[in-house]
Design a protein around this motif. Sequence first.
Motif, PDB file in Angstrom:
ATOM      1  N   SER A 263      -5.992 -16.200  -3.378  1.00 33.93           N
ATOM      2  CA  SER A 263      -4.801 -16.895  -4.104  1.00 33.93           C
ATOM      3  C   SER A 263      -3.481 -16.176  -3.676  1.00 33.93           C
ATOM      4  O   SER A 263      -3.295 -15.133  -2.997  1.00 33.93           O
ATOM      5  CB  SER A 263      -4.747 -16.770  -5.638  1.00 33.93           C
ATOM      6  N   ASN A 264      -2.265 -16.936  -3.597  1.00 36.04           N
ATOM      7  CA  ASN A 264      -1.069 -16.641  -3.407  1.00 36.04           C
ATOM      8  C   ASN A 264      -0.611 -15.139  -4.071  1.00 36.04           C
ATOM      9  O   ASN A 264       0.013 -14.593  -3.337  1.00 36.04           O
ATOM     10  CB  ASN A 264       0.049 -17.968  -3.572  1.00 36.04           C
ATOM     11  N   LYS A 265      -0.887 -15.460  -5.072  1.00 35.98           N
ATOM     12  CA  LYS A 265      -0.530 -14.114  -6.020  1.00 35.98           C
ATOM     13  C   LYS A 265      -1.212 -12.868  -5.471  1.00 35.98           C
ATOM     14  O   LYS A 265      -0.490 -11.825  -5.179  1.00 35.98           O
ATOM     15  CB  LYS A 265      -1.044 -14.216  -7.516  1.00 35.98           C
ATOM     16  N   ILE A 266      -2.604 -12.895  -5.034  1.00 39.04           N
ATOM     17  CA  ILE A 266      -3.301 -11.748  -4.404  1.00 39.04           C
ATOM     18  C   ILE A 266      -2.547 -11.289  -3.102  1.00 39.04           C
ATOM     19  O   ILE A 266      -2.243 -10.144  -3.014  1.00 39.04           O
ATOM     20  CB  ILE A 266      -4.662 -11.791  -4.084  1.00 39.04           C
ATOM     21  N   ILE A 267      -2.309 -12.480  -2.269  1.00 39.61           N
ATOM     22  CA  ILE A 267      -1.635 -12.117  -0.972  1.00 39.61           C
ATOM     23  C   ILE A 267      -0.301 -11.474  -1.439  1.00 39.61           C
ATOM     24  O   ILE A 267       0.132 -10.339  -0.768  1.00 39.61           O
ATOM     25  CB  ILE A 267      -1.564 -13.342  -0.194  1.00 39.61           C
ATOM     26  N   ALA A 268       0.467 -12.129  -2.003  1.00 40.76           N
ATOM     27  CA  ALA A 268       1.720 -11.404  -2.512  1.00 40.76           C
ATOM     28  C   ALA A 268       1.572  -9.868  -2.900  1.00 40.76           C
ATOM     29  O   ALA A 268       2.573  -9.142  -2.414  1.00 40.76           O
ATOM     30  CB  ALA A 268       2.632 -12.182  -3.741  1.00 40.76           C
ATOM     31  N   MET A 269       0.620  -9.684  -3.831  1.00 38.29           N
ATOM     32  CA  MET A 269       0.388  -8.166  -4.168  1.00 38.29           C
ATOM     33  C   MET A 269       0.162  -7.381  -2.938  1.00 38.29           C
ATOM     34  O   MET A 269       0.812  -6.290  -2.918  1.00 38.29           O
ATOM     35  CB  MET A 269      -0.444  -8.301  -5.219  1.00 38.29           C
ATOM     36  N   ILE A 270      -0.816  -7.968  -2.173  1.00 36.46           N
ATOM     37  CA  ILE A 270      -1.116  -7.152  -1.095  1.00 36.46           C
ATOM     38  C   ILE A 270      -0.046  -6.800  -0.257  1.00 36.46           C
ATOM     39  O   ILE A 270       0.268  -5.642   0.312  1.00 36.46           O
ATOM     40  CB  ILE A 270      -2.286  -7.693  -0.146  1.00 36.46           C
ATOM     41  N   ARG A 271       0.586  -7.733   0.028  1.00 37.47           N
ATOM     42  CA  ARG A 271       1.881  -7.583   1.051  1.00 37.47           C
ATOM     43  C   ARG A 271       2.936  -6.603   0.319  1.00 37.47           C
ATOM     44  O   ARG A 271       3.479  -5.601   1.160  1.00 37.47           O
ATOM     45  CB  ARG A 271       2.612  -8.970   1.162  1.00 37.47           C
ATOM     46  N   LYS A 272       3.259  -6.560  -0.600  1.00 34.89           N
ATOM     47  CA  LYS A 272       4.086  -5.769  -1.580  1.00 34.89           C
ATOM     48  C   LYS A 272       3.520  -4.395  -1.595  1.00 34.89           C
ATOM     49  O   LYS A 272       4.220  -3.186  -1.227  1.00 34.89           O
ATOM     50  CB  LYS A 272       4.315  -6.034  -2.925  1.00 34.89           C
ATOM     51  N   GLU A 273       2.161  -4.272  -1.578  1.00 36.34           N
ATOM     52  CA  GLU A 273       1.470  -2.936  -1.695  1.00 36.34           C
ATOM     53  C   GLU A 273       1.720  -2.141  -0.257  1.00 36.34           C
ATOM     54  O   GLU A 273       1.915  -1.119  -0.098  1.00 36.34           O
ATOM     55  CB  GLU A 273       0.378  -2.782  -2.057  1.00 36.34           C
ATOM     56  N   LEU A 274       1.430  -3.070   0.723  1.00 37.49           N
ATOM     57  CA  LEU A 274       1.763  -2.505   2.044  1.00 37.49           C
ATOM     58  C   LEU A 274       2.926  -2.093   2.552  1.00 37.49           C
ATOM     59  O   LEU A 274       3.538  -1.229   2.879  1.00 37.49           O
ATOM     60  CB  LEU A 274       1.184  -3.501   3.082  1.00 37.49           C
ATOM     61  N   ILE A 275       4.154  -3.062   2.218  1.00 35.97           N
ATOM     62  CA  ILE A 275       5.293  -2.743   2.503  1.00 35.97           C
ATOM     63  C   ILE A 275       5.658  -1.445   1.648  1.00 35.97           C
ATOM     64  O   ILE A 275       6.206  -0.384   2.364  1.00 35.97           O
ATOM     65  CB  ILE A 275       6.470  -3.910   2.002  1.00 35.97           C
ATOM     66  N   ASP A 276       5.570  -1.329   0.404  1.00 35.16           N
ATOM     67  CA  ASP A 276       5.811  -0.148  -0.387  1.00 35.16           C
ATOM     68  C   ASP A 276       5.270   0.807   0.381  1.00 35.16           C
ATOM     69  O   ASP A 276       5.821   2.021   0.391  1.00 35.16           O
ATOM     70  CB  ASP A 276       5.309  -0.393  -1.792  1.00 35.16           C
TER      71      ASP A 276
END
Lengths: 378, 244
Positions: A2-15
Amino acid sequence: MSNKIIAMIRKELIDAARDKRSVMAGLYYAVGTPLLMCAMFFLLIGQLTSPEDLNIKIDNAKGAPDLVKFLSSRGIKHGEAEDTKEIKLIISDDYAANMAKGLSAEVILIADASNEKLQNSIRRLERSLQEYSGEMGSLRLIARGIDPRIMQPIKVNVKDEATPDSKAGMILGLATMTMIYAVFISGMNLAIDTSAGERERNSLALLLSHPVSTWEIVIAKITAVTIFAMVGLILTLLISKVAYSFVPWQELGFAVSVNTSFIVMMLLVGLPVALMAACLQLFVSFMAKSFKEAQSYITIVLILPMMLAMAASYNIAPEAIQWLPISGQMQALIEFIKGRELPLTQIAVSSAFTLAIAIGLAIGMQKSLKSEKIVFGL
Amino acid sequence: MIQVSNLSKRIGDVQALNDLSFSAQNGQITGLLGPNGAGKTTCLRTVFGLLKPDQGFAEIDGIDIAKSPVAAKQQLGLFPDPFGLYERLTPREYISYFAELNGLSRKEAKLATNNVIDKLHLADIADRHCKGFSQGQRMKTALAQAIVHQPTNIILDEPTRGLDVMSTRVLRDILRDLKNQGHCVLFSSHVMQEVAALCDQVIVMAAGQVVAVGSPDALCQQTGKDSLEDAFIQLIGTDEGIAA
């Protein structure tokens, strides 16, 4: 996904990519360990190719010039310097006379046999003396017209079937272990930061108050940590590939060649291990009350895979270990480097175990995120 | 609309919520007023489904948070205490991340983030990392996160703590705006001036229970006092735990 999971993964990686501590942990390991391994190989080559001179005390050296010459041709010399070993060889006064008469000439070896550090040197000296003694004996027999073979009723002829590569089992084991271990080290700091750290910074409760399910959160965090772990593994492999190409393997008699098929193999085998490492580290850090506490727990937990990996490379454990996570994959990979056929069943079974543990931990984590105690660190 | 019915919750040895019932209407600002330890934060956490009540239930726009948490949270925006900023992200990334978690697509999230940055005058700090932000900058970022997806209901936990006069005024204006747009705004506070200045309805809480409900004026009349502060003390029957 889902988009939410992708958004969370993206945020974790940037962070995580902006967190120096998380990036450095993986980087130091990926760069450091292949170089350390190389240094070890070079040391090993040095030891194998030129045994050091052994300096001992030889009393009355003039009494047996031939023996002293023989010993010095084997690198054993009389020395006065500081590196002289606590071993004393006394040549008796009647050595020359007895030798001339064809009797047993006496030499006295004085050393502390309980001193572990001297064991190798004493054995080396004894072996050289035996050799000299044997040579003199043969000469005496020949002088009397007797074939020296009469003194050797049995001639042992050892044929070593080990291929050069299989001799190197232990070293290959160590090299493989450092690579597999990369997935544990590289993701570790991110795992702590995104769980115990997130709670410490009070963003965990905020995250949970948004319309995302605990499963989505768990999957996103596991994925992010796994990606970090795999990047660490890829870096380690690439740097190993470059660094190992500088080792003069022909002098060791075996080779660790990090070629493309090995890298692909390692990544395939490493993926389930990285998943399990991520689940394990996240689970443990969620259980801990603070960042610091999580760090100390994880350090303890990391001993377990290390022990399994050691057991696999030193062959000190029961047979069952070949089916367990990490040790199973390690053994299979070592076989693969030795140039034997890849034991597919072993890889399949141990990888299945690895995945089962990962799923179990993920379920536990998902449950724990619903617990008030875990979320608020009560 | 937020409806809380007969909530009871025990944490350790403390009865944090004790048969608590109230409702907060759309188009109104509702203040949850109580001394420290009255159970305000526990109550808000229960509304968000972070704590499970021993008894009772909380509904957001008629959806029971315990039964369908994701659907209910979709209607909520939270301004938490503490803020829970990600220090290594910029406000723009932070706000758009939470917009995406609320179901907006990446494009929509970017657009919504731009709008809220304009609205809260965040443009000058929008692309700096949150690390080192002042309390006012943190407040604005956290508030933007709470309203970016335009939820019907906005919950604020102690929103004015640590803010200077200017930031407090900005916050007040935004809350009044939200109210005029028909949102349901619920906030907890122990600061009288704040509640008196903003609220259409005040719910006075003590020891996990509702002590009184009404507009600030109605509460003053009910107790026969001139100021909300005196009325408050009269209502909870002690002057313990009132902070400025």
